[in-house]
Design a protein around this motif. Structure first.
Motif, PDB file in Angstrom:
ATOM      1  N   PHE A 189       0.861  -1.179   0.000  1.00  0.00           N
ATOM      2  CA  PHE A 189       0.000   0.000   0.000  1.00  0.00           C
ATOM      3  C   PHE A 189       0.897   1.229   0.000  1.00  0.00           C
ATOM      4  O   PHE A 189       1.966   1.225   0.597  1.00  0.00           O
ATOM      5  CB  PHE A 189      -0.913   0.013   1.224  1.00  0.00           C
ATOM      6  CG  PHE A 189      -1.726  -1.242   1.355  1.00  0.00           C
ATOM      7  CD1 PHE A 189      -2.858  -1.433   0.587  1.00  0.00           C
ATOM      8  CD2 PHE A 189      -1.347  -2.236   2.234  1.00  0.00           C
ATOM      9  CE1 PHE A 189      -3.597  -2.594   0.691  1.00  0.00           C
ATOM     10  CE2 PHE A 189      -2.075  -3.401   2.354  1.00  0.00           C
ATOM     11  CZ  PHE A 189      -3.203  -3.579   1.577  1.00  0.00           C
ATOM     12  N   ILE A 190       0.442   2.306  -0.620  1.00  0.00           N
ATOM     13  CA  ILE A 190       1.299   3.473  -0.790  1.00  0.00           C
ATOM     14  C   ILE A 190       1.610   4.170   0.533  1.00  0.00           C
ATOM     15  O   ILE A 190       2.674   4.749   0.696  1.00  0.00           O
ATOM     16  CB  ILE A 190       0.704   4.458  -1.827  1.00  0.00           C
ATOM     17  CG1 ILE A 190       1.774   5.462  -2.262  1.00  0.00           C
ATOM     18  CG2 ILE A 190      -0.521   5.143  -1.289  1.00  0.00           C
ATOM     19  CD1 ILE A 190       2.965   4.868  -2.933  1.00  0.00           C
ATOM     20  N   ASP A 191       0.726   4.103   1.519  1.00  0.00           N
ATOM     21  CA  ASP A 191       0.972   4.773   2.798  1.00  0.00           C
ATOM     22  C   ASP A 191       1.661   3.874   3.823  1.00  0.00           C
ATOM     23  O   ASP A 191       1.850   4.273   4.968  1.00  0.00           O
ATOM     24  CB  ASP A 191      -0.335   5.312   3.369  1.00  0.00           C
ATOM     25  CG  ASP A 191      -0.870   6.470   2.540  1.00  0.00           C
ATOM     26  OD1 ASP A 191      -0.046   7.237   1.993  1.00  0.00           O
ATOM     27  OD2 ASP A 191      -2.104   6.606   2.437  1.00  0.00           O
ATOM     28  N   GLU A 192       2.033   2.684   3.426  1.00  0.00           N
ATOM     29  CA  GLU A 192       2.699   1.738   4.316  1.00  0.00           C
ATOM     30  C   GLU A 192       4.138   2.183   4.598  1.00  0.00           C
ATOM     31  O   GLU A 192       4.859   2.561   3.678  1.00  0.00           O
ATOM     32  CB  GLU A 192       2.698   0.364   3.636  1.00  0.00           C
ATOM     33  CG  GLU A 192       3.309  -0.743   4.411  1.00  0.00           C
ATOM     34  CD  GLU A 192       3.244  -2.058   3.634  1.00  0.00           C
ATOM     35  OE1 GLU A 192       3.867  -3.011   4.090  1.00  0.00           O
ATOM     36  OE2 GLU A 192       2.591  -2.118   2.581  1.00  0.00           O
ATOM     37  N   LEU A 223       1.736   1.670  -7.524  1.00  0.00           N
ATOM     38  CA  LEU A 223       0.897   2.019  -6.371  1.00  0.00           C
ATOM     39  C   LEU A 223       0.419   3.467  -6.468  1.00  0.00           C
ATOM     40  O   LEU A 223      -0.722   3.776  -6.141  1.00  0.00           O
ATOM     41  CB  LEU A 223       1.673   1.818  -5.069  1.00  0.00           C
ATOM     42  CG  LEU A 223       1.985   0.373  -4.677  1.00  0.00           C
ATOM     43  CD1 LEU A 223       2.866   0.342  -3.440  1.00  0.00           C
ATOM     44  CD2 LEU A 223       0.705  -0.413  -4.442  1.00  0.00           C
ATOM     45  N   LEU A 224       1.297   4.354  -6.937  1.00  0.00           N
ATOM     46  CA  LEU A 224       0.911   5.761  -7.095  1.00  0.00           C
ATOM     47  C   LEU A 224      -0.156   5.921  -8.172  1.00  0.00           C
ATOM     48  O   LEU A 224      -1.102   6.703  -8.010  1.00  0.00           O
ATOM     49  CB  LEU A 224       2.135   6.610  -7.436  1.00  0.00           C
ATOM     50  CG  LEU A 224       3.128   6.806  -6.291  1.00  0.00           C
ATOM     51  CD1 LEU A 224       4.424   7.409  -6.821  1.00  0.00           C
ATOM     52  CD2 LEU A 224       2.529   7.669  -5.200  1.00  0.00           C
ATOM     53  N   ARG A 225      -0.033   5.177  -9.258  1.00  0.00           N
ATOM     54  CA  ARG A 225      -1.052   5.240 -10.319  1.00  0.00           C
ATOM     55  C   ARG A 225      -2.409   4.778  -9.781  1.00  0.00           C
ATOM     56  O   ARG A 225      -3.443   5.360 -10.127  1.00  0.00           O
ATOM     57  CB  ARG A 225      -0.645   4.371 -11.497  1.00  0.00           C
ATOM     58  CG  ARG A 225       0.405   4.993 -12.378  1.00  0.00           C
ATOM     59  CD  ARG A 225       0.676   4.166 -13.626  1.00  0.00           C
ATOM     60  NE  ARG A 225       1.862   4.600 -14.287  1.00  0.00           N
ATOM     61  CZ  ARG A 225       3.070   4.036 -14.156  1.00  0.00           C
ATOM     62  NH1 ARG A 225       3.210   2.952 -13.429  1.00  0.00           N
ATOM     63  NH2 ARG A 225       4.111   4.520 -14.794  1.00  0.00           N
ATOM     64  N   LYS A 226      -2.405   3.745  -8.945  1.00  0.00           N
ATOM     65  CA  LYS A 226      -3.649   3.266  -8.353  1.00  0.00           C
ATOM     66  C   LYS A 226      -4.276   4.315  -7.445  1.00  0.00           C
ATOM     67  O   LYS A 226      -5.495   4.331  -7.270  1.00  0.00           O
ATOM     68  CB  LYS A 226      -3.400   1.976  -7.552  1.00  0.00           C
ATOM     69  CG  LYS A 226      -3.127   0.777  -8.426  1.00  0.00           C
ATOM     70  CD  LYS A 226      -2.865  -0.447  -7.573  1.00  0.00           C
ATOM     71  CE  LYS A 226      -2.507  -1.638  -8.467  1.00  0.00           C
ATOM     72  NZ  LYS A 226      -2.160  -2.828  -7.665  1.00  0.00           N
ATOM     73  N   GLU A 227      -3.451   5.175  -6.871  1.00  0.00           N
ATOM     74  CA  GLU A 227      -3.946   6.263  -6.011  1.00  0.00           C
ATOM     75  C   GLU A 227      -4.376   7.488  -6.820  1.00  0.00           C
ATOM     76  O   GLU A 227      -4.830   8.466  -6.266  1.00  0.00           O
ATOM     77  CB  GLU A 227      -2.859   6.680  -5.015  1.00  0.00           C
ATOM     78  CG  GLU A 227      -2.608   5.671  -3.933  1.00  0.00           C
ATOM     79  CD  GLU A 227      -3.783   5.563  -2.976  1.00  0.00           C
ATOM     80  OE1 GLU A 227      -4.322   6.599  -2.551  1.00  0.00           O
ATOM     81  OE2 GLU A 227      -4.159   4.427  -2.653  1.00  0.00           O
ATOM     82  N   GLY A 228      -4.168   7.443  -8.140  1.00  0.00           N
ATOM     83  CA  GLY A 228      -4.579   8.537  -8.990  1.00  0.00           C
ATOM     84  C   GLY A 228      -3.532   9.603  -9.221  1.00  0.00           C
ATOM     85  O   GLY A 228      -3.839  10.696  -9.688  1.00  0.00           O
ATOM     86  N   VAL A 229      -2.264   9.298  -8.911  1.00  0.00           N
ATOM     87  CA  VAL A 229      -1.184  10.254  -9.133  1.00  0.00           C
ATOM     88  C   VAL A 229      -0.767  10.181 -10.595  1.00  0.00           C
ATOM     89  O   VAL A 229      -0.499   9.099 -11.120  1.00  0.00           O
ATOM     90  CB  VAL A 229       0.024   9.957  -8.217  1.00  0.00           C
ATOM     91  CG1 VAL A 229       1.170  10.900  -8.513  1.00  0.00           C
ATOM     92  CG2 VAL A 229      -0.386  10.042  -6.763  1.00  0.00           C
TER      93      VAL A 229
END
Length: 111
Positions: free
Chosen positions: A25-28, A103-109
């Motif tokens: 996960f990106i915030d991990e 992971l960033l792409r999945k978060e919409g970055v």
């Protein structure tokens, strides 16, 4: 009789190993060791931006881990740039790798 884990019976592939090493996960929090000049993604004011590691600053100790703190520079050149310290234990700094970019792409970055 002892039940065995699937990973104990089948040789892991390179993809399996990368999934075990990189965050899920990106915030991990992620205990990555950076070197001066490495590209890194940092979370600034709720947004992920790409920056460059300036230097290792110190270690931070908590009850379970030893985390590294790095000085990161991002933004423009010379007068327009920003810099701040980021600790690997708070989840706000990640290496610039294909797994992290996904992971960033999945978060919409937008990368």
């Amino acid at each position: 009789m002892r039940l065995r884990n699937w990973k104990e019976t089948v040789e892991p592939t390179i993809e399996d190993t990368l999934l075990d090493v990189h965050p899920h996960f990106i915030d991990e929090p992620f205990p990555w060791v950076f070197h001066n000049g490495n590209a890194a993604w940092v979370k600034v004011d709720g947004k992920w931006v790409c920056g460059v590691i300036v230097t290792f600053e110190r270690y931070h100790f908590d009850e379970r881990n030893i985390w590294r703190v790095y000085l990161v520079r991002w933004g423009g050149r010379r007068k327009d740039h920003h810099q701040a310290s980021f600790m690997t234990g708070d989840g706000n700094i990640k290496p610039d790798s294909p797994e992290v970019r996904e992971l960033l792409r999945k978060e919409g970055v937008f990368i």
